[in-house]
Scaffold this motif. Structure first.
Motif, PDB file in Angstrom:
ATOM      1  N   ALA A 123     -33.268 -42.961-126.228  1.00 56.47           N
ATOM      2  CA  ALA A 123     -34.413 -41.401-125.124  1.00 56.47           C
ATOM      3  C   ALA A 123     -33.736 -39.769-125.420  1.00 56.47           C
ATOM      4  N   LEU A 124     -31.947 -39.163-125.770  1.00 57.17           N
ATOM      5  CA  LEU A 124     -31.980 -38.508-126.287  1.00 57.17           C
ATOM      6  C   LEU A 124     -32.415 -38.167-127.739  1.00 57.17           C
ATOM      7  N   ARG A 125     -31.940 -39.062-128.490  1.00 57.09           N
ATOM      8  CA  ARG A 125     -32.607 -39.109-129.728  1.00 57.09           C
ATOM      9  C   ARG A 125     -34.174 -38.594-130.280  1.00 57.09           C
ATOM     10  N   GLU A 126     -34.904 -39.456-129.258  1.00 56.59           N
ATOM     11  CA  GLU A 126     -36.669 -39.216-128.935  1.00 56.59           C
ATOM     12  C   GLU A 126     -36.984 -38.266-129.305  1.00 56.59           C
ATOM     13  N   ALA A 127     -35.752 -37.508-127.755  1.00 56.03           N
ATOM     14  CA  ALA A 127     -36.314 -35.872-126.897  1.00 56.03           C
ATOM     15  C   ALA A 127     -35.451 -34.820-128.285  1.00 56.03           C
ATOM     16  N   GLY A 128     -35.437 -35.690-129.439  1.00 56.18           N
ATOM     17  CA  GLY A 128     -34.764 -33.575-130.286  1.00 56.18           C
ATOM     18  C   GLY A 128     -33.099 -33.562-130.012  1.00 56.18           C
ATOM     19  N   VAL A 129     -32.374 -33.965-129.504  1.00 52.80           N
ATOM     20  CA  VAL A 129     -31.240 -33.758-129.037  1.00 52.80           C
ATOM     21  C   VAL A 129     -30.158 -35.115-129.698  1.00 52.80           C
ATOM     22  N   HIS A 130     -28.548 -34.202-130.134  1.00 51.06           N
ATOM     23  CA  HIS A 130     -28.295 -35.068-130.742  1.00 51.06           C
ATOM     24  C   HIS A 130     -27.018 -34.741-130.167  1.00 51.06           C
ATOM     25  N   LEU A 131     -26.002 -35.999-129.465  1.00 47.42           N
ATOM     26  CA  LEU A 131     -24.957 -35.809-129.343  1.00 47.42           C
ATOM     27  C   LEU A 131     -23.793 -36.841-129.548  1.00 47.42           C
ATOM     28  N   ALA A 132     -22.234 -36.198-130.034  1.00 46.80           N
ATOM     29  CA  ALA A 132     -21.457 -37.073-130.514  1.00 46.80           C
ATOM     30  C   ALA A 132     -21.139 -38.335-129.593  1.00 46.80           C
ATOM     31  N   TRP A 133     -21.504 -39.176-130.849  1.00 46.90           N
ATOM     32  CA  TRP A 133     -21.060 -40.467-130.910  1.00 46.90           C
ATOM     33  C   TRP A 133     -19.883 -41.105-129.208  1.00 46.90           C
ATOM     34  N   ASN A 134     -18.975 -40.486-129.841  1.00 47.43           N
ATOM     35  CA  ASN A 134     -17.976 -40.312-128.994  1.00 47.43           C
ATOM     36  C   ASN A 134     -18.054 -39.516-127.223  1.00 47.43           C
ATOM     37  N   ALA A 135     -18.758 -38.907-127.304  1.00 44.53           N
ATOM     38  CA  ALA A 135     -19.312 -38.165-125.857  1.00 44.53           C
ATOM     39  C   ALA A 135     -18.830 -38.893-124.234  1.00 44.53           C
ATOM     40  N   PRO A 136     -18.029 -37.784-123.580  1.00 43.28           N
ATOM     41  CA  PRO A 136     -18.280 -38.208-122.542  1.00 43.28           C
ATOM     42  C   PRO A 136     -19.121 -39.070-121.428  1.00 43.28           C
ATOM     43  N   VAL A 137     -19.171 -39.717-120.865  1.00 43.16           N
ATOM     44  CA  VAL A 137     -20.168 -40.621-120.018  1.00 43.16           C
ATOM     45  C   VAL A 137     -20.698 -39.043-119.599  1.00 43.16           C
ATOM     46  N   ALA A 138     -20.418 -38.292-118.615  1.00 38.96           N
ATOM     47  CA  ALA A 138     -20.614 -37.100-118.037  1.00 38.96           C
ATOM     48  C   ALA A 138     -21.587 -36.666-118.584  1.00 38.96           C
ATOM     49  N   GLU A 139     -21.695 -35.515-120.090  1.00 36.44           N
ATOM     50  CA  GLU A 139     -21.913 -35.172-120.533  1.00 36.44           C
ATOM     51  C   GLU A 139     -23.327 -36.013-121.043  1.00 36.44           C
ATOM     52  N   VAL A 140     -23.175 -37.110-121.829  1.00 37.91           N
ATOM     53  CA  VAL A 140     -24.101 -37.944-121.756  1.00 37.91           C
ATOM     54  C   VAL A 140     -25.664 -37.817-120.620  1.00 37.91           C
ATOM     55  N   ARG A 141     -24.523 -38.393-119.392  1.00 39.37           N
ATOM     56  CA  ARG A 141     -25.565 -38.413-118.858  1.00 39.37           C
ATOM     57  C   ARG A 141     -26.585 -37.355-117.790  1.00 39.37           C
ATOM     58  N   ALA A 142     -25.356 -36.036-118.176  1.00 44.32           N
ATOM     59  CA  ALA A 142     -26.199 -34.507-117.555  1.00 44.32           C
ATOM     60  C   ALA A 142     -27.193 -34.547-119.433  1.00 44.32           C
ATOM     61  N   ALA A 143     -27.260 -34.261-119.990  1.00 46.45           N
ATOM     62  CA  ALA A 143     -27.981 -33.893-121.504  1.00 46.45           C
ATOM     63  C   ALA A 143     -29.369 -34.917-121.195  1.00 46.45           C
ATOM     64  N   PHE A 144     -28.961 -37.346-120.187  1.00 47.68           N
ATOM     65  CA  PHE A 144     -30.089 -37.255-119.900  1.00 47.68           C
ATOM     66  C   PHE A 144     -30.903 -36.330-118.961  1.00 47.68           C
ATOM     67  N   ALA A 145     -30.443 -36.459-117.961  1.00 48.99           N
ATOM     68  CA  ALA A 145     -31.250 -36.159-117.097  1.00 48.99           C
ATOM     69  C   ALA A 145     -31.385 -34.884-117.175  1.00 48.99           C
ATOM     70  N   GLU A 146     -31.173 -34.075-118.017  1.00 44.38           N
ATOM     71  CA  GLU A 146     -31.882 -32.480-118.369  1.00 44.38           C
ATOM     72  C   GLU A 146     -33.363 -33.131-119.201  1.00 44.38           C
ATOM     73  N   HIS A 147     -33.524 -33.560-120.520  1.00 46.27           N
ATOM     74  CA  HIS A 147     -33.948 -33.334-121.079  1.00 46.27           C
ATOM     75  C   HIS A 147     -34.521 -34.800-121.070  1.00 46.27           C
ATOM     76  N   CYS A 148     -34.328 -36.326-120.550  1.00 46.67           N
ATOM     77  CA  CYS A 148     -35.428 -37.402-120.683  1.00 46.67           C
ATOM     78  C   CYS A 148     -36.223 -37.593-118.838  1.00 46.67           C
ATOM     79  N   LYS A 149     -36.169 -36.480-118.518  1.00 49.25           N
ATOM     80  CA  LYS A 149     -36.757 -37.060-116.842  1.00 49.25           C
ATOM     81  C   LYS A 149     -37.649 -37.837-116.336  1.00 49.25           C
ATOM     82  N   GLY A 150     -38.371 -38.094-117.432  1.00 48.84           N
ATOM     83  CA  GLY A 150     -39.880 -39.437-117.770  1.00 48.84           C
ATOM     84  C   GLY A 150     -38.861 -40.892-117.937  1.00 48.84           C
ATOM     85  N   VAL A 151     -37.669 -40.902-118.413  1.00 51.15           N
ATOM     86  CA  VAL A 151     -37.331 -42.510-118.831  1.00 51.15           C
ATOM     87  C   VAL A 151     -37.207 -42.805-117.936  1.00 51.15           C
ATOM     88  N   ASP A 152     -38.010 -44.499-117.645  1.00 58.71           N
ATOM     89  CA  ASP A 152     -37.121 -44.744-116.958  1.00 58.71           C
ATOM     90  C   ASP A 152     -36.478 -46.142-117.665  1.00 58.71           C
TER      91      ASP A 152
END
Length: 354
Positions: A123-152
Motif C-alpha cells: 500500500a505504501l509503494r502504491e502511495a509513492g512511499v518507499h521504506l527500507a526492507w528492515n524498517a521497524p514495524v512501528a515506523e511502517v505502521r506510522a507511515a501506513f497510518a499517515e499515507h494510506c488512510k483509506g486502505v482496509d
C-alpha cells in the motif's frame, strides 16, 4: 518420552527388598515403559524378556518377580500396567498437547504479522512511499497510518492481529469453575428424568464444547482432570453420536459429586475413564437399603446392581468389604471379583443373578 522424573528416595524405599539384579531389571522395565509410552506387552513373555535383555534363566526369573511385584495385568491379561507410569505419561501428553497448541498459536500470529507487513509495504509503494526492507514495524505502521488512510487491511488473506478469534471447539486450558458443594445440587431423580437419547437416535451438535467440558471437569477432584484434549474429543463423540446428551452427562456428574470427592478423591477415576466406562449410568443403580434375605429377596438393591461400578461398590459396602480403594486394589476388576465372591458365599449360590 525421553526424560522422566526419577525420585531416588521413593525408588530406594520401594526396591529395598530386591536384589541388585532385580533392581536393575525393574529400572530397565520402567525406562522401556516410558520410551515406548505404553504398558508392557504381556502376550509373549519371552519376547518381553529379550526386549529387556533378560536372557538367562536367573534373569528371566528376576523379571517375572519384578512384573508380579510392581505391575498389574489389565483385564484382558494383555498388558502389564504400572499406575505411576500411567500418571506420568498422562501428564506428559497433556504438556505436549499444550505446548503444541501454544506453538501453533505463535506460528499463526507470526504469519499474520508477516502478511500485514507485506500488505502495508504494498500500500505504501502504491502511495509513492518507499521504506527500507528492515524498517521497524512501528515506523511502517506510522507511515501506513499517515499515507494510506483509506486502505482496509482486513482484506488480506488473514484477519488482523487484533481480531477476536472464535473459541477452539476443544478447550486448551479451560477455566475450571469452583467445585460444587458436596452432593451437588442435582439429585439422582433429576438425572434419571433428563432427556435420554433413544436407541439409534442421532445426537445433536454441541453448542459450546469448551463450556460443556469445563462444567463436567468441575465435578471431579482437580487431580483427576487430566488429558483434557482427549476428554473434549470424547464428549463430542458421545453427544454428537447419540450415546448420551449433555444434560445427562452433567446431571450424572453432579449427582455423583460427593462420591467422586470422597476420601480426597482417592477412589475417583479420571474424567476420561469415567466417560469411556459410561459411568454416567452409575446413578441408575443405587443401593437404597440393607441387603436382606436370600437371592430372590434382595430388597435393597436394584436388579442390575452388578452392571455398574457404583452398584458393585455399594454392594461391597453392604457386605462389609468397604468401598473400593484404588491404592490397595489398583484394578477395579479385583475389587469386583471380591464382591461377587462375598455375595455368593453370603447367599450360598454358584453365581449372582442378573
Amino acid at each position: 518420552m525421553h526424560v522422566y522424573s526419577h525420585h531416588i528416595g521413593d525408588f530406594n524405599t520401594a526396591t529395598r527388598h530386591l536384589s541388585r539384579l532385580e533392581r536393575s531389571i525393574y529400572r530397565d522395565a520402567l525406562e522401556y515403559y516410558y520410551v515406548t509410552e505404553c504398558a508392557l506387552d504381556a502376550s509373549d513373555f519371552e519376547r518381553l524378556a529379550r526386549r529387556l535383555l533378560c536372557e538367562s534363566p536367573e534373569e528371566q526369573a528376576a523379571l517375572q518377580f519384578v512384573l508380579d511385584e510392581f505391575f498389574d495385568l489389565d483385564i484382558d491379561g494383555a498388558r502389564y500396567v504400572q499406575p505411576r507410569c500411567e500418571r506420568e505419561l498422562a501428564e506428559y501428553r497433556v504438556a505436549v498437547a499444550a505446548s503444541g497448541a501454544v506453538k501453533a498459536n505463535v506460528n499463526k500470529r507470526q504469519q499474520v504479522h508477516r502478511e500485514q507487513r507485506k500488505a502495508m509495504y504494498e500500500a505504501l509503494r502504491e502511495a509513492g512511499v518507499h521504506l527500507a526492507w528492515n524498517a521497524p514495524v512501528a515506523e511502517v505502521r506510522a507511515a501506513f497510518a499517515e499515507h494510506c488512510k483509506g486502505v482496509d487491511l482486513s482484506r488480506t488473506s488473514h484477519a488482523p492481529v487484533t481480531a477476536i478469534h472464535s473459541p477452539s471447539p476443544i478447550p486448551q486450558n479451560p477455566v475450571i469453575p469452583p467445585n460444587p458443594p458436596a452432593g451437588g445440587a442435582v439429585t439422582v431423580e433429576a438425572t434419571l428424568s433428563a432427556e435420554q437419547p433413544e436407541v439409534g437416535q442421532q445426537g445433536v451438535q454441541v453448542a459450546n464444547p469448551a463450556a460443556t467440558v469445563a462444567q463436567l471437569l468441575a465435578f471431579f477432584p482437580e487431580k483427576r482432570r487430566t488429558r483434557v484434549m482427549e476428554v473434549g474429543r470424547l464428549v463430542l463423540e458421545l453427544v454428537e453420536g447419540g450415546a448420551v446428551t449433555e444434560q445427562v452427562l452433567l446431571a450424572a456428574a453432579a449427582a455423583q459429586s460427593a462420591l467422586l470427592h470422597a476420601d480426597d478423591g482417592r477412589a475417583c477415576p479420571n474424567v476420561l475413564r469415567w466417560l469411556r466406562e459410561s459411568r454416567w449410568k452409575d446413578v441408575t443403580a443405587p443401593v437404597t437399603a440393607g441387603v436382606t434375605g436370600g437371592v430372590s429377596s434382595v430388597t435393597g438393591v436394584t436388579g442390575n446392581w452388578m452392571q455398574s461400578r457404583s452398584g458393585v461398590e455399594a454392594m461391597g459396602i453392604q457386605l462389609g468389604l468397604g468401598a473400593w480403594d484404588e491404592n490397595k486394589e489398583r484394578l477395579f476388576a479385583s475389587y469386583d471379583a471380591r464382591v461377587m465372591d462375598a455375595y455368593r458365599q453370603k447367599f450360598g449360590v454358584a453365581s449372582y443373578a442378573h
